[in-house]
Design a protein around this motif. Structure first.
Motif, PDB file in Angstrom:
ATOM      1  N   PRO A 208       0.814  -1.227   0.000  1.00 38.72           N
ATOM      2  CA  PRO A 208       0.000   0.000   0.000  1.00 38.72           C
ATOM      3  C   PRO A 208       0.845   1.273   0.000  1.00 38.72           C
ATOM      4  O   PRO A 208       0.515   2.237  -0.691  1.00 38.72           O
ATOM      5  CB  PRO A 208      -0.819  -0.125   1.294  1.00 38.72           C
ATOM      6  CG  PRO A 208      -0.895  -1.587   1.560  1.00 38.72           C
ATOM      7  CD  PRO A 208       0.442  -2.122   1.122  1.00 38.72           C
ATOM      8  N   ALA A 209       1.919   1.310   0.795  1.00 35.30           N
ATOM      9  CA  ALA A 209       2.762   2.498   0.837  1.00 35.30           C
ATOM     10  C   ALA A 209       3.413   2.758  -0.514  1.00 35.30           C
ATOM     11  O   ALA A 209       3.539   3.909  -0.950  1.00 35.30           O
ATOM     12  CB  ALA A 209       3.831   2.348   1.918  1.00 35.30           C
ATOM     13  N   MET A 210       3.815   1.697  -1.206  1.00 41.67           N
ATOM     14  CA  MET A 210       4.464   1.852  -2.501  1.00 41.67           C
ATOM     15  C   MET A 210       3.469   2.303  -3.571  1.00 41.67           C
ATOM     16  O   MET A 210       3.728   3.242  -4.322  1.00 41.67           O
ATOM     17  CB  MET A 210       5.113   0.535  -2.928  1.00 41.67           C
ATOM     18  CG  MET A 210       5.799   0.603  -4.286  1.00 41.67           C
ATOM     19  SD  MET A 210       6.526  -0.972  -4.788  1.00 41.67           S
ATOM     20  CE  MET A 210       5.035  -1.927  -5.108  1.00 41.67           C
ATOM     21  N   LEU A 211       2.306   1.651  -3.615  1.00 44.49           N
ATOM     22  CA  LEU A 211       1.349   1.919  -4.686  1.00 44.49           C
ATOM     23  C   LEU A 211       0.626   3.246  -4.516  1.00 44.49           C
ATOM     24  O   LEU A 211       0.221   3.863  -5.501  1.00 44.49           O
ATOM     25  CB  LEU A 211       0.329   0.775  -4.759  1.00 44.49           C
ATOM     26  CG  LEU A 211       0.905  -0.604  -5.101  1.00 44.49           C
ATOM     27  CD1 LEU A 211      -0.194  -1.656  -5.085  1.00 44.49           C
ATOM     28  CD2 LEU A 211       1.598  -0.584  -6.464  1.00 44.49           C
ATOM     29  N   ALA A 212       0.469   3.690  -3.268  1.00 43.31           N
ATOM     30  CA  ALA A 212      -0.317   4.911  -3.024  1.00 43.31           C
ATOM     31  C   ALA A 212       0.540   6.080  -2.563  1.00 43.31           C
ATOM     32  O   ALA A 212       0.005   7.078  -2.077  1.00 43.31           O
ATOM     33  CB  ALA A 212      -1.400   4.615  -1.980  1.00 43.31           C
ATOM     34  N   ALA A 213       1.854   6.007  -2.736  1.00 41.42           N
ATOM     35  CA  ALA A 213       2.746   7.029  -2.162  1.00 41.42           C
ATOM     36  C   ALA A 213       2.420   8.431  -2.637  1.00 41.42           C
ATOM     37  O   ALA A 213       2.393   9.384  -1.844  1.00 41.42           O
ATOM     38  CB  ALA A 213       4.196   6.686  -2.474  1.00 41.42           C
ATOM     39  N   LEU A 214       2.161   8.603  -3.931  1.00 34.64           N
ATOM     40  CA  LEU A 214       1.901   9.943  -4.439  1.00 34.64           C
ATOM     41  C   LEU A 214       0.588  10.494  -3.887  1.00 34.64           C
ATOM     42  O   LEU A 214       0.473  11.691  -3.604  1.00 34.64           O
ATOM     43  CB  LEU A 214       1.877   9.925  -5.969  1.00 34.64           C
ATOM     44  CG  LEU A 214       3.177   9.451  -6.642  1.00 34.64           C
ATOM     45  CD1 LEU A 214       3.047   9.533  -8.145  1.00 34.64           C
ATOM     46  CD2 LEU A 214       4.363  10.276  -6.164  1.00 34.64           C
ATOM     47  N   ILE A 215      -0.398   9.618  -3.705  1.00 37.37           N
ATOM     48  CA  ILE A 215      -1.690  10.055  -3.176  1.00 37.37           C
ATOM     49  C   ILE A 215      -1.584  10.385  -1.689  1.00 37.37           C
ATOM     50  O   ILE A 215      -2.099  11.407  -1.226  1.00 37.37           O
ATOM     51  CB  ILE A 215      -2.756   8.965  -3.397  1.00 37.37           C
ATOM     52  CG1 ILE A 215      -2.923   8.685  -4.892  1.00 37.37           C
ATOM     53  CG2 ILE A 215      -4.090   9.383  -2.778  1.00 37.37           C
ATOM     54  CD1 ILE A 215      -3.383   9.869  -5.698  1.00 37.37           C
ATOM     55  N   THR A 216      -0.907   9.529  -0.922  1.00 33.82           N
ATOM     56  CA  THR A 216      -0.834   9.759   0.523  1.00 33.82           C
ATOM     57  C   THR A 216      -0.089  11.047   0.845  1.00 33.82           C
ATOM     58  O   THR A 216      -0.453  11.779   1.768  1.00 33.82           O
ATOM     59  CB  THR A 216      -0.153   8.576   1.239  1.00 33.82           C
ATOM     60  OG1 THR A 216       1.174   8.388   0.724  1.00 33.82           O
ATOM     61  CG2 THR A 216      -0.948   7.293   1.044  1.00 33.82           C
ATOM     62  N   GLY A 217       0.959  11.347   0.097  1.00 29.33           N
ATOM     63  CA  GLY A 217       1.684  12.586   0.314  1.00 29.33           C
ATOM     64  C   GLY A 217       0.834  13.797  -0.027  1.00 29.33           C
ATOM     65  O   GLY A 217       0.854  14.808   0.692  1.00 29.33           O
ATOM     66  N   HIS A 218       0.087  13.719  -1.119  1.00 29.22           N
ATOM     67  CA  HIS A 218      -0.798  14.819  -1.500  1.00 29.22           C
ATOM     68  C   HIS A 218      -1.869  15.042  -0.430  1.00 29.22           C
ATOM     69  O   HIS A 218      -2.180  16.195  -0.089  1.00 29.22           O
ATOM     70  CB  HIS A 218      -1.454  14.503  -2.846  1.00 29.22           C
ATOM     71  CG  HIS A 218      -2.347  15.593  -3.347  1.00 29.22           C
ATOM     72  ND1 HIS A 218      -1.872  16.738  -3.921  1.00 29.22           N
ATOM     73  CD2 HIS A 218      -3.710  15.715  -3.338  1.00 29.22           C
ATOM     74  CE1 HIS A 218      -2.892  17.526  -4.266  1.00 29.22           C
ATOM     75  NE2 HIS A 218      -4.011  16.919  -3.910  1.00 29.22           N
ATOM     76  N   VAL A 219      -2.423  13.959   0.103  1.00 31.26           N
ATOM     77  CA  VAL A 219      -3.428  14.083   1.159  1.00 31.26           C
ATOM     78  C   VAL A 219      -2.835  14.777   2.379  1.00 31.26           C
ATOM     79  O   VAL A 219      -3.454  15.655   2.991  1.00 31.26           O
ATOM     80  CB  VAL A 219      -3.989  12.691   1.528  1.00 31.26           C
ATOM     81  CG1 VAL A 219      -4.806  12.744   2.815  1.00 31.26           C
ATOM     82  CG2 VAL A 219      -4.847  12.145   0.390  1.00 31.26           C
TER      83      VAL A 219
END
Length: 410
Positions: free
Chosen positions: A62-73
């Protein structure tokens, strides 16, 4: 301001940092207790090193696949609430593991699915927390905040595995229930932080440029890139956490309680070093000290892999934790101290992927290598590679090697 006023316990006069630190302690306790229980539970079901490696992969994806989204959030929404919701997700998942353990089912794939959910919660929580911390304390207290934050996490990492191994004797459901309660309380604590960021105007539009800004920033900073990538490759190859159930069961013959003790030792070394750094912050030669610490980490892993003594094995793991703490302290000071606040979440998300790759993906790598070579050769080879990486990074990243102060202008 005097040195004494900016080191030691001074940072705990800040009420928001106390809430933040308590939440970090509880989540560290919950995560480590649960990691012991999941590792032993999966090994009980499968007797497979590869299955243990897959647990690490499931936690990292999850951290790898969603990294760009989690940082934007983390850079767009209230970081306190992002972290609180993420802890709530992890609490619910822990209670899901509790229910599955009580069901008596023997299939392992539902455990992987729940681990993915735990990883999803952590993927959103970590960038928010990393970006939040520098805003809670003054620049003078920042070094102490980094050290105490790491110390609180590592203290929970000492107590968590030991508690997990001890409570596992009463059944994995007991551990999962305790972890769920800890995550839930942490969600309440972080939501109670009083800090409110100043309005930053219109929220940034979602685009590839905004999503990838953290990665672009890291690539433009050779010191930050060198520090993050050093940690990535060193722990990726040198980590032995995933294989500890095998060492406990088949090499040292110490059972679940011994596994908890082994898992506690890296954290014990880390918290000891973190407390030392809180009182005696690094003033000079930060880059060289980081490189040396990684080399010591690798050497200790080699000795651990060759050891058949519980005491020696515990000592080696203690040394790895102390050495890794120096690396973490330097890296986090670079990443959190020099990144503009408006993009701290996105940079932290990339940093989280690197950390996750070095830990969870490293566990997968360890499982694969152990399945092919055996646990002992896999750990020894990994430690030797880590030493070589420390030497190579000193040549590949001269800006990191030559960096003197932790903070620019410090």
């Amino acid at each position: 301001m005097s040195t004494r006023a900016t080191t030691g316990w001074a940072v705990f006069r800040n009420g928001d940092f106390r809430l933040f630190g308590a939440a970090r302690f509880l989540t560290g306790l919950a995560y480590q207790m649960q990691a012991v229980a999941i590792g032993w539970f999966v090994y009980d079901l499968t007797k497979s090193a590869l299955a243990l490696g897959l647990v690490g992969l499931a936690g990292f994806l999850p951290a790898m696949l969603a990294a760009l989204i989690t940082g934007h959030v983390a850079d767009t929404y209230d970081r306190r609430l992002v972290a609180a919701v993420s802890f709530g997700v992890q609490a619910a998942t822990s209670f899901g593991l509790l229910a599955y353990a009580l069901s008596g089912a023997q299939a392992v794939w539902p455990v992987y699915g729940l681990v993915i959910l735990v990883g999803t919660g952590r993927a959103f929580a970590n960038p928010a927390l990393q970006a939040l911390l520098p805003t809670l304390v003054s620049r003078e207290l920042f070094g102490g905040a980094i050290a105490w934050n790491a110390s609180l996490w590592q203290t929970s990492s000492v107590l968590g595995p030991a508690a997990g191994g001890l409570l596992y004797a009463a059944g994995p459901a007991v551990v999962f229930g305790g972890a769920g309660a800890s995550f839930a309380l942490a969600a309440l604590l972080v939501a109670a932080i009083r800090f409110r960021p100043a309005a930053s105007g219109e929220r940034p539009r979602v685009s590839w440029a905004t999503l990838s800004a953290g990665l672009a920033y890291i690539r433009s900073q050779p010191v930050v890139l060198g520090a993050i990538s050093l940690d990535l490759f060193a722990v990726l190859f040198g980590g032995a956490t995933a294989l500890l159930p095998i060492f406990a069961a088949e090499v040292l013959h110490v059972g679940p309680l011994g596994l908890g003790a082994l898992r506690s030792m890296p954290a014990a070394g880390a918290v000891t070093m973190a407390i030392w750094l809180a009182y005696r912050p690094l003033r000079r030669h930060a880059g060289v000290r980081m490189l040396r610490a990684v080399a010591v980490f690798g050497l200790a892993i080699v000795v651990f892999g060759l050891s058949t003594s519980l005491i020696l094995s515990m000592l080696c793991l203690f040394v790895t934790g102390a050495a890794d703490m120096i690396s973490v302290y330097v890296r986090q000071s670079f990443v959190q101290g020099e990144t503009p606040d408006a993009m701290r979440g996105r940079v932290a998300a990339v940093n989280t992927v690197f950390i996750g790759a070095s830990n969870e993906l490293g566990e997968f790598e360890s499982g694969l290598l152990a399945a092919a070579l055996g646990a002992v050769p896999a750990v020894v080879a990994g430690g030797a590679i880590t030493v070589l990486i420390a030497v190579a990074w000193g040549r590949l990243f001269p800006a990191l090697r030559d960096r003197d102060r932790l903070l620019k202008g410090g």
